[in-house]
Write an enzyme that holds these catalytic residues in place. Sequence first.
Site, PDB file in Angstrom:
ATOM      1  N   ASN A  21      14.525  -7.126  -2.102  1.00  0.00           N
ATOM      2  CA  ASN A  21      13.187  -7.323  -2.636  1.00  0.00           C
ATOM      3  C   ASN A  21      12.897  -8.784  -2.969  1.00  0.00           C
ATOM      4  O   ASN A  21      11.738  -9.199  -2.964  1.00  0.00           O
ATOM      5  CB  ASN A  21      12.962  -6.433  -3.864  1.00  0.00           C
ATOM      6  CG  ASN A  21      12.686  -4.988  -3.455  1.00  0.00           C
ATOM      7  OD1 ASN A  21      12.555  -4.698  -2.269  1.00  0.00           O
ATOM      8  ND2 ASN A  21      12.605  -4.099  -4.418  1.00  0.00           N
TER       9      ASN A  21
ATOM     10  N   GLY B 148       1.236   1.019  -4.944  1.00  0.00           N
ATOM     11  CA  GLY B 148       0.130   0.112  -4.694  1.00  0.00           C
ATOM     12  C   GLY B 148      -1.182   0.821  -4.451  1.00  0.00           C
ATOM     13  O   GLY B 148      -2.228   0.435  -5.000  1.00  0.00           O
TER      14      GLY B 148
ATOM     15  N   HIS C 287      13.485  -4.303 -18.377  1.00  0.00           N
ATOM     16  CA  HIS C 287      13.147  -3.041 -17.720  1.00  0.00           C
ATOM     17  C   HIS C 287      14.420  -2.558 -17.035  1.00  0.00           C
ATOM     18  O   HIS C 287      14.622  -2.712 -15.847  1.00  0.00           O
ATOM     19  CB  HIS C 287      12.040  -3.278 -16.696  1.00  0.00           C
ATOM     20  CG  HIS C 287      11.481  -2.011 -16.105  1.00  0.00           C
ATOM     21  ND1 HIS C 287      11.079  -0.942 -16.865  1.00  0.00           N
ATOM     22  CD2 HIS C 287      11.238  -1.659 -14.815  1.00  0.00           C
ATOM     23  CE1 HIS C 287      10.614   0.013 -16.077  1.00  0.00           C
ATOM     24  NE2 HIS C 287      10.712  -0.402 -14.823  1.00  0.00           N
TER      25      HIS C 287
ATOM     26  N   ASP D 248      -1.039  -4.549   3.219  1.00  0.00           N
ATOM     27  CA  ASP D 248       0.288  -4.031   3.562  1.00  0.00           C
ATOM     28  C   ASP D 248       0.690  -4.597   4.919  1.00  0.00           C
ATOM     29  O   ASP D 248      -0.174  -5.015   5.709  1.00  0.00           O
ATOM     30  CB  ASP D 248       0.290  -2.497   3.616  1.00  0.00           C
ATOM     31  CG  ASP D 248       1.683  -1.907   3.452  1.00  0.00           C
ATOM     32  OD1 ASP D 248       2.061  -1.571   2.306  1.00  0.00           O
ATOM     33  OD2 ASP D 248       2.408  -1.794   4.466  1.00  0.00           O
TER      34      ASP D 248
ATOM     35  N   ASN E 243      10.725  -4.155  -8.302  1.00  0.00           N
ATOM     36  CA  ASN E 243      12.020  -4.102  -8.985  1.00  0.00           C
ATOM     37  C   ASN E 243      13.084  -4.943  -8.270  1.00  0.00           C
ATOM     38  O   ASN E 243      13.012  -5.096  -7.051  1.00  0.00           O
ATOM     39  CB  ASN E 243      12.496  -2.648  -9.076  1.00  0.00           C
ATOM     40  CG  ASN E 243      11.945  -1.947 -10.294  1.00  0.00           C
ATOM     41  OD1 ASN E 243      11.882  -2.520 -11.372  1.00  0.00           O
ATOM     42  ND2 ASN E 243      11.544  -0.698 -10.125  1.00  0.00           N
TER      43      ASN E 243
ATOM     44  N   ALA F 152       0.816  -1.215   0.000  1.00  0.00           N
ATOM     45  CA  ALA F 152       0.000   0.000   0.000  1.00  0.00           C
ATOM     46  C   ALA F 152       0.852   1.268   0.000  1.00  0.00           C
ATOM     47  O   ALA F 152       0.466   2.294   0.556  1.00  0.00           O
ATOM     48  CB  ALA F 152      -0.952   0.011   1.202  1.00  0.00           C
TER      49      ALA F 152
ATOM     50  N   VAL G   5       5.198  -6.000 -10.195  1.00  0.00           N
ATOM     51  CA  VAL G   5       5.735  -4.677 -10.530  1.00  0.00           C
ATOM     52  C   VAL G   5       6.942  -4.322  -9.668  1.00  0.00           C
ATOM     53  O   VAL G   5       7.553  -3.272  -9.842  1.00  0.00           O
ATOM     54  CB  VAL G   5       4.657  -3.574 -10.402  1.00  0.00           C
ATOM     55  CG1 VAL G   5       3.492  -3.855 -11.319  1.00  0.00           C
ATOM     56  CG2 VAL G   5       4.182  -3.424  -8.969  1.00  0.00           C
TER      57      VAL G   5
END
Length: 324
Positions: free
Chosen positions: A106, A18, A186, A38, A131, A14, A129
Site C-alpha cells: 500500500n 471509496g 489505529h 479508480d 491501511n 472506488a 484512510v
Amino acid sequence: MSGARKGKVSVIGAGFYGSTTALRLAEYDIFETVVLTDIVDGKPEGIALDMNQSRPIEGFETIVIGQTTTPDGEGYDAIAGSDVVVITAGLPRKPGMSRMDLIETNAKIVRGVAENVAKQAPDTVVIVVSNPLDEMTALAQLATGFPKNRVLGQAGMLDTARFSNFVATELRVPVGAVRTLTLGSHGDTMVPVPSQCTVTVAGQERALTELLSAQAIDELVIRTRNGGAEIVALLKTGSAYFAPSAAAARMARAVAEDSGAVMPVCAWVDGEYGISGVYLGVEAELGATGVRRVVETKLTTAELAALHEAAEAVRAKQADVADL
C-alpha cells in the site's frame, strides 16, 4: 437550493470503502460535485452513473463524476480544484492479516496517488484512510509535501464509533446516549479512554465506570481494538466499509464546511501531551485548513502512558515508510 451547494470533494479508489464514501458525500447534498476515481477502467464511471440515477429517488442534486486514472497520472485532472481529497486506494486486509502486513504494497500505491494529488490539487486537504493508517498518513504528507495540518488520517472516528456501539449494546441504551473516545494508533496500540466515557441514563450523564465493572470495560476495549479484524474474519473476502466510510465522510464535511468540529483523527502532534514529531490519534478541531489545532483531553496517568507508548510504536514505523 442550488446556491447552498458548493465545492468539490474527490475520493481516490472506488472499492467498497471509496464508493460508499462517495455516495455518503453526495447524499449530504452540500457539494456541487463529488469525483470518484479508480485504476480499473470504467469502474468509477459506471458507479458514478449508477449513483446519479439514484438522485431523483433520494432527492439530492450533487453530481457524481467517475474517472478512470492510471499510475502515471492520466485522468487525475478530474480532481483539480478539490477542497478535500479522500485517499482510500490500497489493498484491504484478508483474514489473518494485520494492518502492518499491507505496508509495503500500500505504500507504493499511496505514494503514487499522493504525488498525483499534489500535482492536480495543490491546495486541497487530504484525508487518508488506507491501511496501515498511521503510517500511510505520514507517507502521504511526505509525498505531497503539504503542510502537516493539511494531511490527516481517519481512524479515531471509526474506533470511537465502534467503542460507543459496543457500550450501547452492552448497556442496552441508545447509541446517542453514549460518549466514548479512543486515541493512539489505529492498531495494537490503540488507546480507548474509559475515563472520558459517559452514558446518559434517565437524563443524567454518568461515568461509564459507574455502570460497568473494570473487567467488562476491559473486554469492550479489547473488542474495540480488534474491531476491524473481527469484521474481516466474518467477511472472509474484504474488510469493513460502512462505518469507516461514515467516519471519513463526516471528516470531509467538517473540512468543507469549515465547521470547527472536534473529532478524534490521526493528526500531526507537536508538543501536545508531551509528544512531538509524529502522526497520532488525537482529538482535533477541523476546518478549511485541515487540522486547526490538536485538542488535549484530560487523561489518567495510565491512559497518558499508553498514549506515549503508542506514539513511540507509531514513530518507529512512520520512519520506515519514508523510503517505501
